[in-house]
Design a protein around this motif. Structure first.
Motif, PDB file in Angstrom:
ATOM      1  N   VAL A 330       0.861  -1.186   0.000  1.00 48.31           N
ATOM      2  CA  VAL A 330       0.000   0.000   0.000  1.00 48.31           C
ATOM      3  C   VAL A 330       0.898   1.237   0.000  1.00 48.31           C
ATOM      4  N   PRO A 331       0.800   2.084  -1.016  1.00 49.75           N
ATOM      5  CA  PRO A 331       1.659   3.275  -1.042  1.00 49.75           C
ATOM      6  C   PRO A 331       1.202   4.329  -0.042  1.00 49.75           C
ATOM      7  N   LEU A 332       2.111   5.229   0.276  1.00 55.34           N
ATOM      8  CA  LEU A 332       1.790   6.359   1.136  1.00 55.34           C
ATOM      9  C   LEU A 332       1.465   7.579   0.277  1.00 55.34           C
ATOM     10  N   VAL A 333       0.492   8.364   0.721  1.00 49.71           N
ATOM     11  CA  VAL A 333       0.194   9.617   0.037  1.00 49.71           C
ATOM     12  C   VAL A 333       0.984  10.732   0.710  1.00 49.71           C
ATOM     13  N   GLU A 334       1.062  11.867   0.043  1.00 50.82           N
ATOM     14  CA  GLU A 334       1.859  12.979   0.552  1.00 50.82           C
ATOM     15  C   GLU A 334       1.411  13.409   1.939  1.00 50.82           C
ATOM     16  N   ARG A 335       0.103  13.351   2.183  1.00 53.54           N
ATOM     17  CA  ARG A 335      -0.414  13.740   3.493  1.00 53.54           C
ATOM     18  C   ARG A 335       0.099  12.815   4.591  1.00 53.54           C
ATOM     19  N   ASP A 336       0.194  11.516   4.294  1.00 55.27           N
ATOM     20  CA  ASP A 336       0.708  10.562   5.289  1.00 55.27           C
ATOM     21  C   ASP A 336       2.161  10.850   5.611  1.00 55.27           C
ATOM     22  N   LEU A 337       2.954  11.123   4.588  1.00 54.69           N
ATOM     23  CA  LEU A 337       4.372  11.404   4.804  1.00 54.69           C
ATOM     24  C   LEU A 337       4.555  12.659   5.641  1.00 54.69           C
TER      25      LEU A 337
END
Length: 533
Positions: A330-337
């Motif tokens: 599952v990739p991370l979105v910019e908000r998660d990072l």
């Protein structure tokens, strides 16, 4: 895992905790009338019954895909403290006089004394038989008629055998975790956790068996303490008591309030007990020092290196996103990072920088896992560590195809004539060399070399170090010749300035612990104390 005092099967050994990833056994213990059997019955049947057997029969759950397909067996009990004490005496963990009722009563003495009555006036705990009066043949939820004048034999639901016989025959050695139940509506059952049950469990299992504390009958507690709920001092005092238990008994993994009658948090109790075994905290976290354990730090630092593709000592958004995708698909979105960067910056357990140039440093990467561990989300670091081939003791298990890669007849014959590194291996080692060449002078100092090998288990030293060379090179026709005195002195003091080889292909003499890439060779080679290897 053997407990303290284990001497190769000696009779004085502590009861062993055997981790069984595919077959777990959970033991439910606690004072009479706290709702142990109701808790088990409700969990299994998904229905609350006012009357249940005094001791539920052994319950075996089918494999659960969410729990590594392990088979879980739940064992109900009655009078388990007397049986634990008898087993501890038999194994030499407690003095022989603790088997007597008087001594056991002293061991289980709570703040209210050796005898305590319930707030409902229905049950009295005495020291007549191991500090507890056995329950009647059926256990009602209110426990209003649980008193028995003639004590019965202590029993644990293991095929009908008494608890004492099961314990003394080693049956308790197969227990993987304990669910310790108390009654939220009877304060004396809470006091006995700290003064009776937990010290006894600690002595029997050397503090190695994980325990989940379950505060049952929350429905009754809520009804009778509605007024007290608004008392902030009472709430703070209750929280502090729980914190005190968690700090004193490090093997207690979690305290959960539940209600068997209302099916509130019943699943959570047994799920956390399973997870306490499947995802143990001990190899990950040093509970005494309150930080990630050294071997876990090394393992995570190695994983960090794997994804540091540009070898800058930092993980960019793209690199950590690749790590996330590989481990969890599952990739991370910019908000998660962005959110994680704020979290680790706010909850940095060290004084080291966690974010640099908008990227995660090694301490920042470790801080992510520190957050998961302190929030008791141990399944996350364990899934990652196991994905990268670490076992339950954090030993790296190297796949067989890496140790002995398949080869054709042609490559095998070439290998026999002239063993050589593959092109990818040369690129990898060259990149590692340049990454750790701290002053970019073409020479790895002692500190640089130790930094490279800092991610391996103790001793975290290069293979040619005297402490490792004898084992690693045993059976070889030669061994590296290094002055151990010189190496030891250089490992504890700053290395002198090093010089870059004056011209390509020139073999400058090196100190005992410094390495250089000889740029004139067709492929990078390393010179150690004047001997090329």
């Amino acid at each position: 895992m053997a407990g303290r005092g284990d001497a190769g099967g000696s009779s004085t050994a502590a009861i062993r905790w055997k981790k069984s990833p595919n077959n777990l056994t959970l033991l439910v213990v606690g004072d009479d009338g706290v709702g142990k059997s109701s808790l088990v019955s409700t969990f299994v049947s998904r229905h609350f019954s006012e009357v249940v057997p005094g001791v539920m029969t052994r319950v075996r759950l089918p494999p659960d895909p969410s729990s590594n397909n392990c088979i879980t067996t739940i064992v109900d009990s009655r009078g388990a403290d007397a049986s634990l004490a008898s087993a501890a005496v038999a194994r030499g963990l407690l003095p022989a006089d603790h088997a007597s009722s008087a001594s056991l009563a002293e061991l289980g003495k709570s703040t209210g004394g050796t005898s305590s009555s319930t707030s409902g006036g229905g049950e009295t705990s005495s020291a007549g038989t191991g500090g507890l009066v056995a329950a009647s043949s059926s256990e009602g939820y209110g426990a209003s008629s649980m008193r028995s004048e003639q004590p019965e034999s202590s029993a644990i639901g293991i095929g009908g055998a008494t608890a004492s016989s099961a314990l003394l025959s080693g049956g308790m050695g197969d227990i993987d975790a304990i669910v310790l139940v108390y009654d939220l509506d009877r304060v004396e059952t809470f006091y006995r956790l700290e003064n009776h049950w937990l010290p006894l469990i600690e002595r029997c299992f050397s503090g190695e068996l994980p325990v989940i504390i379950s505060g049952n009958k929350m429905d009754l507690f809520s009804q009778m303490s509605a007024a007290a709920a608004s008392d902030e001092q009472a709430l703070a005092r209750s929280r502090q008591q729980i914190v005190s238990i968690l700090q004193r008994f490090k093997f207690v993994r979690q305290c959960i309030k539940c209600s068997a009658k209302n099916l509130l948090n019943v699943d959570e109790v047994f799920l956390k007990a399973q997870q306490a075994v499947l995802y143990p905290i001990t190899p990950l976290y040093n509970l005494n020092e309150g930080r990630i354990a050294d071997n876990c730090r090394k393992a995570l630092a190695r994983i960090f290196r794997i994804y540091d593709k540009d070898n800058d000592g930092l993980l960019s958004n793209a690199e950590i996103n690749q790590f996330q995708s590989d481990a969890f698909s599952v990739p991370l979105v910019e908000r998660d990072l962005a959110g994680w960067k704020k979290v680790v910056s706010k909850n940095n357990p060290t004084t080291d920088a966690v974010i640099r140039e908008g990227k995660f440093t090694v301490p920042g990467f470790l801080a992510i896992f520190d957050v998961f561990i302190t929030q008791n989300r141990l399944e996350v670091p364990w899934k990652i560590l196991r994905y990268f081939h670490y076992d339950d003791e954090l030993n790296l298990e190297i796949p067989e195809d890496v140790i002995s890669p398949p080869s054709t007849e042609h490559t095998a014959s070439l290998s026999d004539e002239y063993p050589s590194l593959s092109l990818s291996a040369r690129k990898f080692l060259t990149a590692i060399f340049h990454q750790f060449d701290s002053d970019s002078d073409g020479v790895l100092s002692t500190e640089d070399v130790l930094a490279i090998f800092s991610v391996i288990p103790e001793p975290s030293l290069p293979p040619w170090h005297p402490l490792r060379a004898r084992d690693i090179f045993r059976g070889c026709f030669s061994m590296p010749k290094i002055d151990p005195v010189d190496l030891a002195s250089r490992s504890t003091s700053p290395s002198p300035p090093s010089t870059t080889p004056s011209s390509p292909g020139q073999n400058d003499p090196l100190s005992a612990s410094e390495l250089t890439i000889l740029s004139g060779a067709s492929l990078p080679s390393v010179e150690i104390s004047g001997q090329s290897s």
